[in-house]
Scaffold this motif. Structure first.
Motif, PDB file in Angstrom:
ATOM      1  N   ILE A  37      48.034  16.187 -35.073  1.00 48.88           N
ATOM      2  CA  ILE A  37      47.451  17.509 -35.263  1.00 48.88           C
ATOM      3  C   ILE A  37      47.749  17.985 -36.678  1.00 48.88           C
ATOM      4  O   ILE A  37      48.787  17.656 -37.245  1.00 48.88           O
ATOM      5  CB  ILE A  37      48.002  18.497 -34.209  1.00 48.88           C
ATOM      6  N   GLU A  38      46.834  18.763 -37.252  1.00 47.79           N
ATOM      7  CA  GLU A  38      47.037  19.328 -38.573  1.00 47.79           C
ATOM      8  C   GLU A  38      47.987  20.509 -38.497  1.00 47.79           C
ATOM      9  O   GLU A  38      48.049  21.210 -37.483  1.00 47.79           O
ATOM     10  CB  GLU A  38      45.706  19.791 -39.164  1.00 47.79           C
ATOM     11  N   GLU A  39      48.706  20.755 -39.586  1.00 46.59           N
ATOM     12  CA  GLU A  39      49.644  21.868 -39.649  1.00 46.59           C
ATOM     13  C   GLU A  39      48.904  23.188 -39.439  1.00 46.59           C
ATOM     14  O   GLU A  39      47.857  23.427 -40.028  1.00 46.59           O
ATOM     15  CB  GLU A  39      50.347  21.890 -41.007  1.00 46.59           C
ATOM     16  N   GLY A  40      49.444  24.053 -38.571  1.00 49.68           N
ATOM     17  CA  GLY A  40      48.861  25.359 -38.299  1.00 49.68           C
ATOM     18  C   GLY A  40      47.758  25.362 -37.259  1.00 49.68           C
ATOM     19  O   GLY A  40      47.333  26.415 -36.819  1.00 49.68           O
ATOM     20  N   SER A  41      47.270  24.192 -36.844  1.00 51.07           N
ATOM     21  CA  SER A  41      46.254  24.125 -35.794  1.00 51.07           C
ATOM     22  C   SER A  41      46.927  24.289 -34.432  1.00 51.07           C
ATOM     23  O   SER A  41      48.111  24.048 -34.283  1.00 51.07           O
ATOM     24  CB  SER A  41      45.536  22.782 -35.845  1.00 51.07           C
ATOM     25  N   ILE A  42      46.147  24.668 -33.451  1.00 50.49           N
ATOM     26  CA  ILE A  42      46.687  24.873 -32.099  1.00 50.49           C
ATOM     27  C   ILE A  42      46.230  23.729 -31.202  1.00 50.49           C
ATOM     28  O   ILE A  42      45.067  23.344 -31.214  1.00 50.49           O
ATOM     29  CB  ILE A  42      46.221  26.213 -31.505  1.00 50.49           C
ATOM     30  N   ILE A  43      47.167  23.214 -30.424  1.00 54.71           N
ATOM     31  CA  ILE A  43      46.846  22.206 -29.412  1.00 54.71           C
ATOM     32  C   ILE A  43      47.294  22.762 -28.067  1.00 54.71           C
ATOM     33  O   ILE A  43      48.305  23.445 -27.975  1.00 54.71           O
ATOM     34  CB  ILE A  43      47.505  20.853 -29.707  1.00 54.71           C
ATOM     35  N   VAL A  44      46.525  22.489 -27.028  1.00 52.42           N
ATOM     36  CA  VAL A  44      46.837  22.978 -25.690  1.00 52.42           C
ATOM     37  C   VAL A  44      47.100  21.778 -24.784  1.00 52.42           C
ATOM     38  O   VAL A  44      46.289  20.874 -24.680  1.00 52.42           O
ATOM     39  CB  VAL A  44      45.675  23.808 -25.103  1.00 52.42           C
ATOM     40  N   LEU A  45      48.262  21.794 -24.167  1.00 51.20           N
ATOM     41  CA  LEU A  45      48.601  20.784 -23.166  1.00 51.20           C
ATOM     42  C   LEU A  45      48.651  21.485 -21.822  1.00 51.20           C
ATOM     43  O   LEU A  45      49.238  22.547 -21.687  1.00 51.20           O
ATOM     44  CB  LEU A  45      49.961  20.151 -23.450  1.00 51.20           C
ATOM     45  N   GLY A  46      48.049  20.912 -20.836  1.00 58.38           N
ATOM     46  CA  GLY A  46      48.046  21.531 -19.514  1.00 58.38           C
ATOM     47  C   GLY A  46      48.027  20.472 -18.446  1.00 58.38           C
ATOM     48  O   GLY A  46      48.158  19.285 -18.711  1.00 58.38           O
ATOM     49  N   GLY A  47      47.904  20.914 -17.234  1.00 58.82           N
ATOM     50  CA  GLY A  47      47.783  19.977 -16.143  1.00 58.82           C
ATOM     51  C   GLY A  47      48.956  19.936 -15.198  1.00 58.82           C
ATOM     52  O   GLY A  47      48.922  19.201 -14.227  1.00 58.82           O
ATOM     53  N   LEU A  48      50.018  20.715 -15.465  1.00 63.02           N
ATOM     54  CA  LEU A  48      51.127  20.755 -14.520  1.00 63.02           C
ATOM     55  C   LEU A  48      50.807  21.838 -13.484  1.00 63.02           C
ATOM     56  O   LEU A  48      51.183  22.989 -13.609  1.00 63.02           O
ATOM     57  CB  LEU A  48      52.449  21.052 -15.230  1.00 63.02           C
ATOM     58  N   VAL A  49      50.061  21.436 -12.468  1.00 62.68           N
ATOM     59  CA  VAL A  49      49.580  22.362 -11.442  1.00 62.68           C
ATOM     60  C   VAL A  49      50.491  22.295 -10.228  1.00 62.68           C
ATOM     61  O   VAL A  49      50.948  21.224  -9.836  1.00 62.68           O
ATOM     62  CB  VAL A  49      48.132  22.007 -11.032  1.00 62.68           C
ATOM     63  N   GLN A  50      50.740  23.463  -9.646  1.00 60.78           N
ATOM     64  CA  GLN A  50      51.582  23.531  -8.452  1.00 60.78           C
ATOM     65  C   GLN A  50      50.943  24.502  -7.466  1.00 60.78           C
ATOM     66  O   GLN A  50      50.549  25.604  -7.832  1.00 60.78           O
ATOM     67  CB  GLN A  50      52.983  24.012  -8.813  1.00 60.78           C
ATOM     68  N   ASP A  51      50.824  24.074  -6.212  1.00 60.85           N
ATOM     69  CA  ASP A  51      50.320  24.925  -5.129  1.00 60.85           C
ATOM     70  C   ASP A  51      51.451  25.194  -4.159  1.00 60.85           C
ATOM     71  O   ASP A  51      52.160  24.270  -3.748  1.00 60.85           O
ATOM     72  CB  ASP A  51      49.175  24.248  -4.369  1.00 60.85           C
ATOM     73  N   GLN A  52      51.610  26.465  -3.780  1.00 60.72           N
ATOM     74  CA  GLN A  52      52.617  26.844  -2.787  1.00 60.72           C
ATOM     75  C   GLN A  52      51.957  27.708  -1.731  1.00 60.72           C
ATOM     76  O   GLN A  52      51.249  28.659  -2.056  1.00 60.72           O
ATOM     77  CB  GLN A  52      53.755  27.648  -3.418  1.00 60.72           C
ATOM     78  N   VAL A  53      52.185  27.369  -0.487  1.00 64.38           N
ATOM     79  CA  VAL A  53      51.702  28.174   0.621  1.00 64.38           C
ATOM     80  C   VAL A  53      52.928  28.646   1.400  1.00 64.38           C
ATOM     81  O   VAL A  53      53.767  27.840   1.799  1.00 64.38           O
ATOM     82  CB  VAL A  53      50.763  27.372   1.552  1.00 64.38           C
ATOM     83  N   ALA A  54      53.028  29.950   1.588  1.00 61.88           N
ATOM     84  CA  ALA A  54      54.174  30.520   2.296  1.00 61.88           C
ATOM     85  C   ALA A  54      53.679  31.396   3.434  1.00 61.88           C
ATOM     86  O   ALA A  54      52.730  32.167   3.276  1.00 61.88           O
ATOM     87  CB  ALA A  54      55.030  31.344   1.341  1.00 61.88           C
ATOM     88  N   THR A  55      54.321  31.262   4.577  1.00 58.61           N
ATOM     89  CA  THR A  55      54.019  32.107   5.726  1.00 58.61           C
ATOM     90  C   THR A  55      55.195  33.041   5.943  1.00 58.61           C
ATOM     91  O   THR A  55      56.338  32.596   6.046  1.00 58.61           O
ATOM     92  CB  THR A  55      53.789  31.259   6.988  1.00 58.61           C
ATOM     93  N   VAL A  56      54.903  34.335   5.991  1.00 56.01           N
ATOM     94  CA  VAL A  56      55.942  35.352   6.178  1.00 56.01           C
ATOM     95  C   VAL A  56      55.692  36.043   7.508  1.00 56.01           C
ATOM     96  O   VAL A  56      54.580  36.492   7.786  1.00 56.01           O
ATOM     97  CB  VAL A  56      55.925  36.386   5.026  1.00 56.01           C
TER      98      VAL A  56
END
Length: 156
Positions: free
Chosen positions: A33-52
Motif C-alpha cells: 500500500i502507498e503511504e497515507g492510503s487507506i486499506i480495509v481488512l474485514g471478514g471476522l464475522v461473529q453471530d451470537q444468539v441468546a435466549t433470555v
C-alpha cells in the motif's frame, strides 16, 4: 506490510472445571500500500444468539400454568470486525513528535465528546480524560541530537 489481526473473548455461558473458555478469530495477510492510503481488512464475522427468560419466582416454574408468568426473548447479535489502516512512514523525530501530538489530541477530544451532558438533579459522572500533553522546549538548530527534548506525557 505484514498484518495479523485477532479478536478473542471469554465465552459467557460456559461452566467448566478446567477454567476459562475463550473464542479466537484471526486473519493474517501481507499487503502492499502507498503511504497515507487507506486499506480495509474485514471478514471476522461473529453471530451470537441468546435466549433470555424472565419469570416470576416459583410461579414461572409451574408446568403449563408457568408460561403465564414467564417472558422469553431471543436476541441475535451479529458482529463484523473491520480494520482500517492508514500507514505513515516516520523518517525522523520531528515526524514522530507531530504525529504523536496529533493522535494524542484526537484521543483527548474523543474522550471529552463521550462525557455525558450535565443535567439538573442527576449526578455527574466524570469519566477519565487524558491530561494535556506537555511539550518540552522545541529543539534549536544548534543543539545536538542528544540535547533535544522529546515529547513527554505528564506524570500522574
Amino acid at each position: 506490510m505484514s498484518i495479523y489481526e485477532e479478536a478473542s473473548a471469554v465465552k459467557e455461558d460456559t461452566a467448566s472445571n478446567s477454567g476459562i473458555v475463550t473464542t479466537k478469530r484471526s486473519v493474517e495477510t501481507d499487503v502492499l500500500i502507498e503511504e497515507g492510503s487507506i486499506i480495509v481488512l474485514g471478514g471476522l464475522v461473529q453471530d451470537q444468539v441468546a435466549t433470555v427468560v424472565e419469570k416470576v419466582p416459583v410461579l414461572g416454574d409451574i408446568p403449563l400454568l408457568g408460561a403465564l408468568f414467564r417472558y422469553e426473548t431471543r436476541a441475535n447479535k451479529k458482529t463484523n470486525l473491520m480494520l482500517f489502516l492508514r500507514p505513515y512512514i516516520i523518517r525522523n523525530a520531528a515526524d514522530s513528535r507531530s504525529l504523536t501530538v496529533e493522535r494524542y489530541e484526537m484521543m483527548r477530544q474523543a474522550e471529552k465528546d463521550m462525557l455525558p451532558e450535565t443535567r439538573f438533579a442527576l449526578p455527574t459522572f466524570e469519566g477519565p480524560v487524558l491530561p494535556e500533553i506537555h511539550l518540552g522546549q522545541q529543539p534549536d538548530a544548534n543543539q545536538s541530537d542528544t540535547d533535544k527534548t522529546d515529547v513527554q506525557p505528564p506524570a500522574q
